[in-house]
Write a protein that holds these residues in place. Structure first.
Motif, PDB file in Angstrom:
ATOM      1  N   THR A 199    -106.123  87.904 -29.484  1.00 39.61           N
ATOM      2  CA  THR A 199    -107.389  87.291 -29.825  1.00 39.61           C
ATOM      3  C   THR A 199    -107.653  86.148 -28.854  1.00 39.61           C
ATOM      4  O   THR A 199    -106.809  85.819 -28.011  1.00 39.61           O
ATOM      5  N   THR A 200    -108.822  85.535 -28.949  1.00 44.52           N
ATOM      6  CA  THR A 200    -109.194  84.436 -28.058  1.00 44.52           C
ATOM      7  C   THR A 200    -109.898  83.341 -28.848  1.00 44.52           C
ATOM      8  O   THR A 200    -110.337  83.551 -29.989  1.00 44.52           O
ATOM      9  N   SER A 201    -110.031  82.185 -28.219  1.00 46.17           N
ATOM     10  CA  SER A 201    -110.644  81.050 -28.921  1.00 46.17           C
ATOM     11  C   SER A 201    -112.108  81.305 -29.255  1.00 46.17           C
ATOM     12  O   SER A 201    -112.581  80.923 -30.336  1.00 46.17           O
ATOM     13  N   LEU A 202    -112.866  81.952 -28.362  1.00 48.01           N
ATOM     14  CA  LEU A 202    -114.275  82.184 -28.642  1.00 48.01           C
ATOM     15  C   LEU A 202    -114.437  83.235 -29.741  1.00 48.01           C
ATOM     16  O   LEU A 202    -115.360  83.152 -30.558  1.00 48.01           O
ATOM     17  N   ASP A 203    -113.543  84.213 -29.781  1.00 52.73           N
ATOM     18  CA  ASP A 203    -113.528  85.168 -30.884  1.00 52.73           C
ATOM     19  C   ASP A 203    -113.340  84.428 -32.208  1.00 52.73           C
ATOM     20  O   ASP A 203    -114.072  84.651 -33.185  1.00 52.73           O
ATOM     21  N   ARG A 204    -112.384  83.501 -32.273  1.00 53.31           N
ATOM     22  CA  ARG A 204    -112.155  82.744 -33.507  1.00 53.31           C
ATOM     23  C   ARG A 204    -113.347  81.862 -33.846  1.00 53.31           C
ATOM     24  O   ARG A 204    -113.734  81.742 -35.010  1.00 53.31           O
ATOM     25  N   ASP A 205    -113.925  81.215 -32.823  1.00 52.09           N
ATOM     26  CA  ASP A 205    -115.092  80.363 -33.061  1.00 52.09           C
ATOM     27  C   ASP A 205    -116.210  81.138 -33.757  1.00 52.09           C
ATOM     28  O   ASP A 205    -116.777  80.692 -34.758  1.00 52.09           O
ATOM     29  N   LEU A 206    -116.525  82.298 -33.203  1.00 47.76           N
ATOM     30  CA  LEU A 206    -117.686  83.061 -33.670  1.00 47.76           C
ATOM     31  C   LEU A 206    -117.432  83.776 -34.983  1.00 47.76           C
ATOM     32  O   LEU A 206    -118.353  83.952 -35.787  1.00 47.76           O
ATOM     33  N   ASN A 207    -116.183  84.195 -35.212  1.00 49.71           N
ATOM     34  CA  ASN A 207    -115.902  85.046 -36.368  1.00 49.71           C
ATOM     35  C   ASN A 207    -115.079  84.333 -37.436  1.00 49.71           C
ATOM     36  O   ASN A 207    -115.568  84.095 -38.536  1.00 49.71           O
TER      37      ASN A 207
END
Length: 372
Positions: free
Chosen positions: A228-236
């Motif tokens: 996973t990635t930080s922007l994935d976590r931010d958005l979801n």
């Protein structure tokens, strides 16, 4: 790969660790030049000899900036504390360009962890926000100007067209190479940063090693349990899926936005690999040879890097954190004067005496009482 987006098999909280050693947490401070700082966010070496964890500014309030020994549940927005590390396996290296051996372009953390009776190798790559960050659109930080640096000067941002959300979708990736205890290369793969994905709440997510820019070059793709990635976590995971044009507004210190306090402005890649992939020799190491972003803030989108020791971090019982502008540890806050108590005037988080305070509207105030 057991994908988050496709199977949701991690919802039971498989991937997370307890903190090793004492920790002090809070919003990280620094500036868009990407100076590595600790501020109120640091972990001293514990009795087992774990190295202090570095950090870059911009991790937000969720715990995402905690060291890998505090872990980050792959489907959560912050540190959750389930699972535990195998003693003595936490490692961290910073990565530098040949032209600058003092400012890290990235750092790589790795740890062997036990989660739901499975032994996993967790690797995290964090890029310097001076190279690339999760700010884009009208609220992008440090992406203006096309002036090239003079010889010996720091690279200037080259993003004369700014930075858009689409710049981060479908092109950015990170390459990891993982060896066993004998030094033999076992896995070589790319992790996708962000791609369109209708299965995710925001319509976007990391496709790991099975789609987008993700790809396995060498080894068994099935050994790569999740990514996973930080922007994935931010958005979801953090629920900020509406920010697909402009990122949450911040300043050059990446001060958390009260409306999106958990937004991670850093570009971070996390990957989990089954320890069984390394056979009897066991896990050896996980490395990178370059950092890449298209575009980056630097004149080049790809920089060759080599590993080295990280700069020392500071904790509450050591020298005070960097002052405004990301100066050296021990600089006076805001460039001069004493730190300010709650309610005092400030220009940056580092001006505030309390680790629980942030500088908002020029006043030091506890983050937990700011309207969200």
């Amino acid at each position: 790969m057991r994908s988050f987006a496709l199977t949701g098999w991690l919802c039971g909280g498989l991937l997370s660790l307890a903190v090793a050693g004492s920790a002090c947490t809070g919003p990280s401070t620094g500036d868009a030049d990407g100076n590595m700082v600790s501020g109120g966010e640091c972990v001293p070496s514990d009795e087992g000899g774990s190295a202090p964890a570095p950090t870059f500014p911009g991790s937000g309030m969720s715990g995402a900036g905690n060291p890998i020994t505090a872990d980050l549940d792959a489907l959560s927005c912050g540190a959750s504390g389930r699972g535990f590390p195998v003693d003595g396996t936490a490692q961290v290296d910073c990565y530098y360009t040949d032209s600058d051996q003092t400012t890290p372009m990235a750092f790589v953390e790795r740890v062997v962890e036990i989660a739901e009776s499975e032994e996993l190798v967790h690797v995290r790559l964090t890029l310097n926000p001076a190279f690339v960050d999760n700010t884009y659109g009208a609220t992008a930080i440090g992406w203006g100007g096309d002036q090239q640096p003079a010889p010996g000067d720091k690279p200037k941002p080259k993003g004369h067209k700014g930075h858009t959300f689409k710049d981060l979708v479908g092109s950015d990736k990170a390459q990891f190479q993982m060896t066993d205890g004998r030094g033999e290369l076992v896995l070589d793969f790319f992790v996708d940063y962000l791609s369109a994905d209708e299965a995710r709440p925001s319509g976007y997510g990391s496709l790991g090693v099975v789609g987008g820019e993700g790809k396995v070059l060498l080894g068994d793709a099935g050994a790569i349990v999740a990514a996973t990635t930080s922007l994935d976590r931010d958005l979801n995971a953090c629920g900020y899926g509406g920010y697909v044009v402009d990122s949450p507004e911040t300043d050059e210190q990446y001060t958390p936005n009260p409306e999106t306090p958990d937004w991670d402005y850093r570009v971070v890649y996390d990957v989990w690999v089954s320890a069984s992939a390394f056979g009897a020799a066991g896990f050896g190491d996980a490395t990178i040879s370059y950092v890449h972003a298209s575009p980056s803030k630097y004149p080049s989108d790809t920089l060759t890097v080599t590993p080295g020791p990280c700069p020392p971090t500071t904790c509450e019982d050591e020298e005070p954190p960097a002052g405004d502008g990301g100066g050296d540890p021990g600089d006076e806050p805001g460039g001069g004067g004493e730190c300010k108590a709650t309610g005092g005037e400030c220009t940056a988080n580092a001006d505030c005496c309390s680790d629980d305070d942030v500088c908002l509207s020029g006043v030091c105030q506890p983050f937990d009482i700011i309207p969200r």
